[in-house]
Write an enzyme that holds these catalytic residues in place. Structure first.
Site, short mmCIF file in Angstrom:
data_model
loop_
_atom_site.label_atom_id
_atom_site.label_comp_id
_atom_site.label_asym_id
_atom_site.label_seq_id
_atom_site.Cartn_x
_atom_site.Cartn_y
_atom_site.Cartn_z
CE1 TYR A 71 -34.80 -17.80 -9.95
CE2 TYR A 71 -34.97 -19.91 -8.84
CZ TYR A 71 -34.78 -18.55 -8.78
OH TYR A 71 -34.55 -17.93 -7.57
CG HIS B 41 -8.92 -29.94 -4.20
ND1 HIS B 41 -8.33 -30.58 -5.26
CD2 HIS B 41 -10.08 -30.59 -3.97
CE1 HIS B 41 -9.09 -31.59 -5.65
NE2 HIS B 41 -10.16 -31.61 -4.87
NE ARG C 219 -1.88 -1.70 3.55
CZ ARG C 219 -2.30 -2.03 4.77
NH1 ARG C 219 -3.58 -1.88 5.08
NH2 ARG C 219 -1.46 -2.48 5.66
CB ALA D 166 -22.39 -31.97 0.79
#
Length: 1092
Positions: free
Chosen positions: A364, A751, A66, A262
């Site tokens: 949809y 991953h 910065r 999941a």
């Protein structure tokens, strides 16, 4: 994803709260956050130092360098800060290739100091341990710290000592500052470990006579350690990389991910893009993104994401509707495409997940057609044929162009079709295999010759059946070069019955002599046996409560397959490594903190144990052994020829892509010899090189395939091995994640390890390095199969591989449950129900979802109407039912039911027994008058008998009129319960002919005796008949049927149960002892000779 960047403010807050050091850390908690919505008056009230001190202001949005970019305002007063912010706050700026809006700034006190007081320190994690980098010259011009900083490696499980810091890091530090810095650095390292940081950089760190000042800080933490560090972290917000906005939809999917077993990921790259993806699998999602970018679609790629790990239909629906909602908000002049792709699933039921997507498409369909959306689908795995069928059907019924393809089509071929680079086949080729062939169609049950389990291209070696023995105690111990054989035996940690059955079916089709699973360990049940199938025969596999018993009783076991959760995997694996018989451990769980994984790796290396995983599906050695769900179900095992060995060995990070490799290799060569998915975490238990060297030393392996990916440097070891001649067999390599270099901002792929921190960690750089080293590297993943085929054909041509004649495998009966899922069989149900369905994502009462029940505020009466009468009752009917339950709830302890409940409770019986004791007294004499009264009055009324005639006939027949009479109440002392109900019924029911008839009967009976009133049982009985007949919801036959089958008695049973439970709790609360009836309340009437 594990290592996630946190804001500078969050990092400093962690440091100020939790660092333990004797050094005075200055300016603790002295920072203020500024956004476009900041109220400056309120800000100065909360932080009065803003008005009195010189200040520093800078954006806090994960922007590097910065100072060099002119994005730091230094030595300003508050007015100066405000002026400095005016041209920057909410303005677009460019950092490298990323464009973004500066919207979040940090204000801190300005610290005046000299260059000599600035230092640099950085701590970061690697596989071997944590590196501490220190340089005596910090600040904006520190330069290449990797080249000039002093470096100290703290090994896994080791501690950072003050002496090592002084000796190895502080050679150029002035003596008067060494003690301060030593204390701070050791404290900082301990903080880094305790709070599960993976990266922590401070530049500059200012040290002067007042103490230590942390000026600029950058940090990452291991997000998977949330369950360990929640108390110290609190609720951590992870900002997106600069140049990419944080969308609420991303947060929604992240929340779904945390609540699901999941994996659900979503990153929005370009909300106006025309190419959207919905890909199953962490590795596959990267491959699809690579292919889209390779074909020129990078500027139109709208999102990156993945769903994997067998999400439920509802979870898939929620994920899909989020994607569809995003892609249909803005129209594109070329229309849009949705790529629903994936590799060949190992264990996910494709049809079940597709049902969720189909639901979303139906919801949809209007916006999808308006936006000109075309959908391309490619998938394989369990029940994929049914999934593709329903996906094709929804295209026909909705009119949305949907093209579906299965395993006969290359995984990424649909990308070229979607982008117009290749034609769409008019009639896609049909898969040559279905689940039907699993059924045993032959009367010959003999298994093929065992020679199939040798290498497909050469006879079996004499020593192939003998596993490498573990050496005696030495550090480090040598690891086995052959992990699995036909005699390998495993213990399964976790009650994973489906995975075990899959392994046994694989064993059987490979003609193994015995099952590969010797036992299971599950701490949450006692020792018992679990039933499984071995071909046609049922067998029992023991289940143990603890690991010690399993190991003791099964000394032949040398493999552990751990399905332990991410929270328990570390402890259970460490326990397993105490047993010398174990030489291979597969850890399936995803999300184990990296610090714990590194400890597992260290212990495994010391003990000579090979770890596959974490975050893996496992591995497979055709003809010998497979880990858990690897390779999918039997249809894929047979289609990919995994029941016998080939000549090609592969190693991959991705579990889903390993199954795709099975498919690719089986089509391009004589098949797989062995395949391992090492896992997607940053630090897999074993590396690419570990397995490639095993394959190099295995005679049956003739060529090697490696599927690497972006992030890490393990692939360079393969390059070195090829150059040094350690690897001489042909190696075909491809690293996925080539698209990452085309994105303007950093993207964390599915991953945890798939993120490049340096240029040489990119997939592009690795592919070039592998190509330069002599590996066979295709131009893209699309060409991987072609390159494998070319190398294989050359090996066949020069005689290295001699393909053997194919031998058919034995047939394996299909499980009933899976055959039913595939629609191959049917059987009559054992019983039927029509009131409730709990099978879906939401409980349904008589066709109404439970959420609607609460949304409509139906109350207990409404629920009773749904479950008892299978329909919505009018509001007044629901209220009447609830009033009936209230007035019948209790009638004191003296009645027989309450009395029995009390006696039973005082005898020490439990709630259920006591309640049952009371309920069993309900009958014709107690409580059963509701049904009887309804039947008697209905019969008389329907027959046209006048009330006087009815009373006289009952008297003549010597029968009581049910529902008439009360022991205590009378016409002069009315039952207020009846009066309350009567007022409600007369005010709300459309008509009350049965009640009016009963009241006329009451006038006659009370004229003879004042207590012969219409009691509460009789009133409810006749009023309920009026309700059923007059509310308009039932036919006359239906109303009469409900009375006949005893529905009205249920009102009394349900209501009085509340009172009985109250009496039970009352007796327990009062601690009443065993009840014994007093003698003086018993009249002993004995035969006369007995009394004499």
């Amino acid at each position: 994803m594990s290592a996630k960047a946190i804001s500078e403010q969050t990092g400093k807050e962690f440091l100020y709260k939790h660092i333990c050091t004797s050094v005075a850390v200055q300016n603790r908690f002295r920072y203020a956050n500024v956004t476009s919505e900041t109220d400056w008056d309120r800000l100065t009230q909360d932080h009065p130092w803003l008005l009195t001190e010189r200040l520093v202001v800078k954006p806090d949005q994960l922007i590097k360098c910065r100072g060099k970019l002119g994005l730091v305002g230094v030595n300003l007063d508050l007015v100066g800060v405000q002026e400095w912010l005016k041209p920057r706050l909410m303005r677009e700026t460019t950092v490298a290739r990323a464009k973004g809006i500066l919207k979040n700034f940090l204000i801190e006190p300005f610290v005046a100091h000299t260059q000599e007081e600035e230092f640099y320190i950085c701590i970061y994690a690697t596989r071997e341990g944590d590196h501490v980098l220190f340089h005596h010259e910090g600040g904006v011009d520190v330069g290449d710290v990797d080249a000039k900083a002093q470096r100290l490696l703290v090994g896994v499980d080791d501690k950072l000592s003050e002496d090592s810091v002084k000796e190895q890091l502080f050679m150029h530090v002035p003596e008067d500052r060494k003690e301060v810095l030593v204390s701070f650095v050791v404290g900082l390292f301990n903080l880094y470990e305790d709070l599960y940081f993976t990266y922590l950089e401070i530049n500059p760190l200012v040290v002067n006579q007042d103490g230590v000042f942390v000026l600029d800080m950058a940090a990452k933490i291991d997000a998977t350690a949330d369950y360990i560090c929640k108390a110290k972290w609190g609720d951590v917000e992870f900002p997106p990389p600069f140049g990419r906005e944080a969308y609420p939809e991303e947060a929604y999917i992240a929340d779904l991910d945390t609540k699901s077993g999941a994996s659900l990921k979503l990153t929005i790259l370009n909300p106006l893009g025309r190419i959207w993806t919905m890909v199953a699998g962490g590795g596959a999602s990267v491959v699809y993104s690579d292919t889209i970018c390779d074909l020129g679609g990078v500027d139109e790629l709208a999102n990156y994401g993945e769903y994997s790990g067998a999400p439920s239909e509802q979870q898939t629906y929620d994920y899909a509707k989020t994607i569809l909602s995003l892609m249909t908000r803005e129209k594109h002049h070329e229309g849009k495409v949705l790529i629903i792709g994936g590799s060949i699933a190992n264990f996910t039921n494709v049809a079940a997940t597709f049902k969720g997507i189909v639901r979303a498409i139906k919801d949809y369909q209007g916006p999808l057609k308006e936006n000109g959306v075309t959908i391309f689908v490619r998938r394989g795995g369990p029940n994929y044929q049914e999934g593709l069928r329903v996906m094709g059907e929804v295209g026909k019924t909705t009119g949305i162009p949907i093209y579906v393809f299965g395993t006969e089509t290359h995984m990424t071929a649909i990308v070229g079709m979607a982008l117009g680079n290749q034609p769409i086949p008019n009639q896609p080729p049909v898969a040559a295999h279905t689940a039907n062939f699993l059924l045993n169609s032959s009367t010959n049950s003999a298994t093929p010759a065992s020679t199939r389990t040798a290498s497909f291209s050469e006879p079996i070696a004499a020593n192939d059946a003998t596993l490498a023995k573990k050496p005696k105690a030495c550090i480090p111990a040598a690891k086995a070069s052959m992990l699995f054989s036909r005699n390998t035996k495993a213990i399964m940690w976790g009650m994973q019955t489906r995975a075990v059955q899959g392994m046994l079916d694989f064993d059987y089709v490979c003609s193994r002599d015995e099952p590969s699973v010797a036992a299971m360990v599950y701490p949450f049940t006692g020792d018992h046996k679990q039933k499984f199938y071995w071909g046609h025969k049922e067998i029992l596999i023991p289940v143990y409560k603890n690991m010690a018993d399993a190991m003791k009783k099964h000394p032949e076991v040398d493999v552990l397959i751990s399905f332990a959760s991410l929270r328990s995997a570390f402890d259970s694996t460490m326990e397993t490594m105490q047993y010398s018989q174990i030489h291979t451990i597969a850890i399936i769980a995803e999300g184990i903190p990296e610090a714990q994984t590194r400890k597992l790796i260290k212990r495994a290396d010391e003990n000579g144990i090979t770890i596959i995983g974490p975050a893996t599906v496992g591995g497979i050695k055709p003809g010998c052994f497979k880990i858990g769900n690897t390779g999918g179900m039997l249809d894929n095992i047979l289609a990919s020829n995994l029941y016998r060995p080939g000549s090609v060995a592969y190693v991959s990070r991705s579990g889903g892509m390993s199954n795709e490799l099975n498919n690719i290799v089986s089509h391009a060569t004589d098949g797989v010899y062995e395949g391992v998915a090492i896992g997607g975490d940053r630090y897999p238990g074993s590396t690419f090189m570990d397995h490639v060297l095993r394959y190099q030393d295995t005679p049956g392996v003739k060529m090697i395939v490696m599927l690497g990916e972006i992030g890490g440097t393990e692939e360079y070891k393969i390059c070195q091995g090829i150059k040094e001649g350690r690897i001489t067999k042909p190696v075909v390599c491809w690293c996925i994640g080539t698209c990452a270099t085309m994105f303007s901002s950093e993207v964390q792929f599915g991953h945890a390890g798939a993120c490049a921190n340096q240029a040489f960690e990119t997939a592009v750089a690795k592919n070039q390095a592998l190509r330069d080293a002599g590996a066979f590297v295709p131009k893209s993943f699309d060409e991987l199969g072609d390159v494998i085929r070319t190398v294989y054909d050359e090996l066949v041509a020069n005689g290295t591989i001699v393909p053997a004649q194919e031998v058919p495998p034995p047939t394996v009966p299909m499980d009933y449950s899976w055959a039913r899922e595939l629609g191959l069989i049917r059987k009559p149900a054992s019983f039927m129900t029509s009131i409730c369905d709990e099978r879906g994502q939401e409980l349904i009462y008589a066709g109404m979802p439970i959420t609607e029940v609460f949304k409509e505020e139906m109350g207990l009466g409404g629920v009773l109407g749904l479950l008892w009468f299978q329909r919505r009752l009018p509001r007044y009917a629901c209220q009447f039912i609830e009033m009936c339950l209230m007035v019948t709830a209790d009638h004191g302890p003296a009645v027989s039911g309450a009395h029995n409940t009390i006696v039973c409770a005082r005898a020490g019986k439990d709630l259920i027994s006591s309640l049952t004791s009371g309920l069993l007294t309900i009958g014709d004499r107690f409580g059963g008058a509701l049904d009887a009264a309804a039947k008697q009055f209905s019969k008389a009324f329907d027959s046209g008998v006048l009330p006087m005639e009815f009373v006289n006939k009952m008297k003549k027949d010597g029968k009581l009129i049910m529902g008439i009479g009360h022991r205590v109440k009378s016409i002069n002392n009315p039952d207020m319960r009846v009066q309350i109900l009567k007022d409600f019924v007369k005010g709300h029911f459309p008509a009350t002919p049965m009640l009016d008839y009963a009241l006329d009967v009451e006038k006659i009976t009370t004229s003879k005796k004042p207590n012969l009133i219409l009691n509460v049982d009789g009133f409810i009985g006749v009023a309920f008949v009026d309700l059923l007949r007059m509310c308009g919801g039932f036919t006359r036959d239906e109303a009469d049927e409900f009375v006949e089958i005893g529905a009205l008695n249920g009102i009394f049973v349900l209501g009085r149960s509340m009172g009985f439970i109250g009496h039970y709790l009352d007796q327990k609360r009062l601690k009443q002892g065993l009840y014994r009836h007093p003698w003086d309340d018993i009249s002993y009437v004995l035969p006369e000779h007995m009394s004499m």
